[in-house]
Design a protein around this motif. Structure first.
Motif, PDB file in Angstrom:
ATOM      1  N   ASP A  14       0.861  -1.187   0.000  1.00  0.00           N
ATOM      2  CA  ASP A  14       0.000   0.000   0.000  1.00  0.00           C
ATOM      3  C   ASP A  14       0.893   1.232   0.000  1.00  0.00           C
ATOM      4  O   ASP A  14       1.936   1.239   0.672  1.00  0.00           O
ATOM      5  CB  ASP A  14      -0.904   0.003   1.241  1.00  0.00           C
ATOM      6  N   ASP A  16       0.149   4.091   1.221  1.00  0.00           N
ATOM      7  CA  ASP A  16      -0.115   4.900   2.409  1.00  0.00           C
ATOM      8  C   ASP A  16       0.598   4.279   3.613  1.00  0.00           C
ATOM      9  O   ASP A  16       0.252   3.180   4.054  1.00  0.00           O
ATOM     10  CB  ASP A  16      -1.624   4.955   2.659  1.00  0.00           C
ATOM     11  N   VAL A  19      -1.679   3.252   6.499  1.00  0.00           N
ATOM     12  CA  VAL A  19      -2.429   2.023   6.241  1.00  0.00           C
ATOM     13  C   VAL A  19      -1.539   0.808   6.448  1.00  0.00           C
ATOM     14  O   VAL A  19      -1.938  -0.172   7.087  1.00  0.00           O
ATOM     15  CB  VAL A  19      -3.006   2.028   4.807  1.00  0.00           C
ATOM     16  N   ASP A  60      -3.072  -3.144  -2.508  1.00  0.00           N
ATOM     17  CA  ASP A  60      -3.857  -1.950  -2.790  1.00  0.00           C
ATOM     18  C   ASP A  60      -4.046  -1.838  -4.300  1.00  0.00           C
ATOM     19  O   ASP A  60      -3.243  -2.356  -5.079  1.00  0.00           O
ATOM     20  CB  ASP A  60      -3.119  -0.716  -2.254  1.00  0.00           C
ATOM     21  N   THR A  88      -9.425  -2.362  -1.145  1.00  0.00           N
ATOM     22  CA  THR A  88      -9.843  -1.126  -1.804  1.00  0.00           C
ATOM     23  C   THR A  88     -10.860  -0.399  -0.953  1.00  0.00           C
ATOM     24  O   THR A  88     -11.512  -0.993  -0.095  1.00  0.00           O
ATOM     25  CB  THR A  88     -10.445  -1.414  -3.188  1.00  0.00           C
ATOM     26  N   THR A  89     -10.997   0.902  -1.201  1.00  0.00           N
ATOM     27  CA  THR A  89     -12.035   1.685  -0.524  1.00  0.00           C
ATOM     28  C   THR A  89     -13.254   1.865  -1.418  1.00  0.00           C
ATOM     29  O   THR A  89     -14.241   2.457  -1.000  1.00  0.00           O
ATOM     30  CB  THR A  89     -11.501   3.076  -0.136  1.00  0.00           C
ATOM     31  N   PHE A  90     -13.200   1.351  -2.657  1.00  0.00           N
ATOM     32  CA  PHE A  90     -14.262   1.585  -3.632  1.00  0.00           C
ATOM     33  C   PHE A  90     -14.977   0.282  -3.971  1.00  0.00           C
ATOM     34  O   PHE A  90     -14.473  -0.525  -4.752  1.00  0.00           O
ATOM     35  CB  PHE A  90     -13.691   2.217  -4.905  1.00  0.00           C
ATOM     36  N   ASP A  91     -16.167   0.071  -3.428  1.00  0.00           N
ATOM     37  CA  ASP A  91     -16.868  -1.191  -3.669  1.00  0.00           C
ATOM     38  C   ASP A  91     -17.584  -1.226  -5.007  1.00  0.00           C
ATOM     39  O   ASP A  91     -18.150  -2.255  -5.370  1.00  0.00           O
ATOM     40  CB  ASP A  91     -17.833  -1.507  -2.531  1.00  0.00           C
ATOM     41  N   LEU A 109     -12.906  -4.686   1.406  1.00  0.00           N
ATOM     42  CA  LEU A 109     -12.893  -3.240   1.591  1.00  0.00           C
ATOM     43  C   LEU A 109     -11.995  -2.896   2.770  1.00  0.00           C
ATOM     44  O   LEU A 109     -11.860  -3.684   3.709  1.00  0.00           O
ATOM     45  CB  LEU A 109     -14.309  -2.728   1.849  1.00  0.00           C
ATOM     46  N   LYS A 110     -11.396  -1.726   2.726  1.00  0.00           N
ATOM     47  CA  LYS A 110     -10.463  -1.343   3.784  1.00  0.00           C
ATOM     48  C   LYS A 110     -11.161  -1.093   5.122  1.00  0.00           C
ATOM     49  O   LYS A 110     -10.494  -1.050   6.158  1.00  0.00           O
ATOM     50  CB  LYS A 110      -9.663  -0.115   3.365  1.00  0.00           C
ATOM     51  N   ASP A 111     -12.491  -0.941   5.098  1.00  0.00           N
ATOM     52  CA  ASP A 111     -13.197  -0.778   6.372  1.00  0.00           C
ATOM     53  C   ASP A 111     -13.723  -2.112   6.909  1.00  0.00           C
ATOM     54  O   ASP A 111     -14.513  -2.152   7.847  1.00  0.00           O
ATOM     55  CB  ASP A 111     -14.351   0.222   6.231  1.00  0.00           C
ATOM     56  N   THR A 112     -13.268  -3.225   6.314  1.00  0.00           N
ATOM     57  CA  THR A 112     -13.637  -4.542   6.818  1.00  0.00           C
ATOM     58  C   THR A 112     -13.103  -4.711   8.243  1.00  0.00           C
ATOM     59  O   THR A 112     -11.968  -4.321   8.530  1.00  0.00           O
ATOM     60  CB  THR A 112     -13.037  -5.644   5.916  1.00  0.00           C
TER      61      THR A 112
END
Length: 220
Positions: A14, A16, A19, A60, A88-91, A109-112
């Motif tokens: 990644d 970032d 992250v 990423d 990813t952040t985009f589903d 998703l990164k918010d998993t």
């Protein structure tokens, strides 16, 4: 005394730094996992893989020099490559589908939740690619099945036996091996054999690509 099972070796990719640090801290504390290395861009994945020999790469998609799709395709083309899970952040990003076609074993998703990410890594390392029914179906349904893709998919699938075709349909529906066995009245070993034969006959890397092919053929 039984030998301990070695941990699943994970490479975090990644651009970032925060992250990467967060994932490394989270995964290093999870049972059965060990983060063995990091890379901040897709062009560094080959060297990091050679240096650390990961079992699973968390990849990423959007990176400055070499994106995750290209990095995944290059990595999966190597001999005995590690598995890849795209983060990813985009589903709804269609790039995810391209990443799956490039050989990724799935995506998250990164918010998993952290526990789910850890479990997904263990699952992929054990040979069970991640197919999130909600996200996979949502993405697949956004992609129109063009005539060329349909013709190619139906032509490729024509060489399968009826039972292998049943397995392809079940995989396309997001069924696990255990669920396929229960639905088709097969043992787990028989299901795994059919999946292996399908992968060999179709020249595919993993069951995620089987699911995409089933979708292109209009079977699911």
């Amino acid at each position: 005394m039984a030998a301990m099972t070695p941990p699943v070796r994970v490479l975090v990719v990644d651009d970032d730094a925060l992250v990467r640090a967060g994932l490394t801290m989270m995964l290093d504390g999870a049972p059965g996992l060990a983060v063995v290395g990091e890379a901040d861009d897709g062009d560094k994945v080959p060297a990091a893989t050679d240096a650390h020999h990961p079992d699973v790469v968390l990849m990423d998609l959007r990176m400055p020099r070499v994106d995750g799709i290209t990095a995944t395709r290059r990595l999966r083309a190597r001999p005995r490559p590690p598995e890849v899970i795209v983060l990813t952040t985009f589903d709804t990003d269609e790039n995810i589908l391209h990443a799956l076609r490039a050989g990724a074993s799935g995506f998250l998703l990164k918010d998993t939740p952290p526990a789910r990410i850890a479990e997904a890594i263990r699952q992929v390392a054990a040979g069970e690619p991640i197919l999130s029914p909600r996200i996979t179906r949502r993405l697949m349904d956004r992609v129109a099945v063009q005539a060329g893709a349909y013709a190619r998919a139906t032509g490729v699938l024509a060489g399968l036996s009826p039972r292998e075709r049943d397995v392809v349909v079940a995989i396309g529906q997001g069924r696990s091996n255990a669920e396929i066995g229960a639905e088709l009245d097969m043992t787990l070993a028989t299901v795994k054999t059919h999946v292996s034969h399908v992968l060999t006959k179709l020249g595919l890397d993993n069951r995620t690509q089987i699911a995409l092919l089933a979708h292109d053929a209009g079977l699911v």
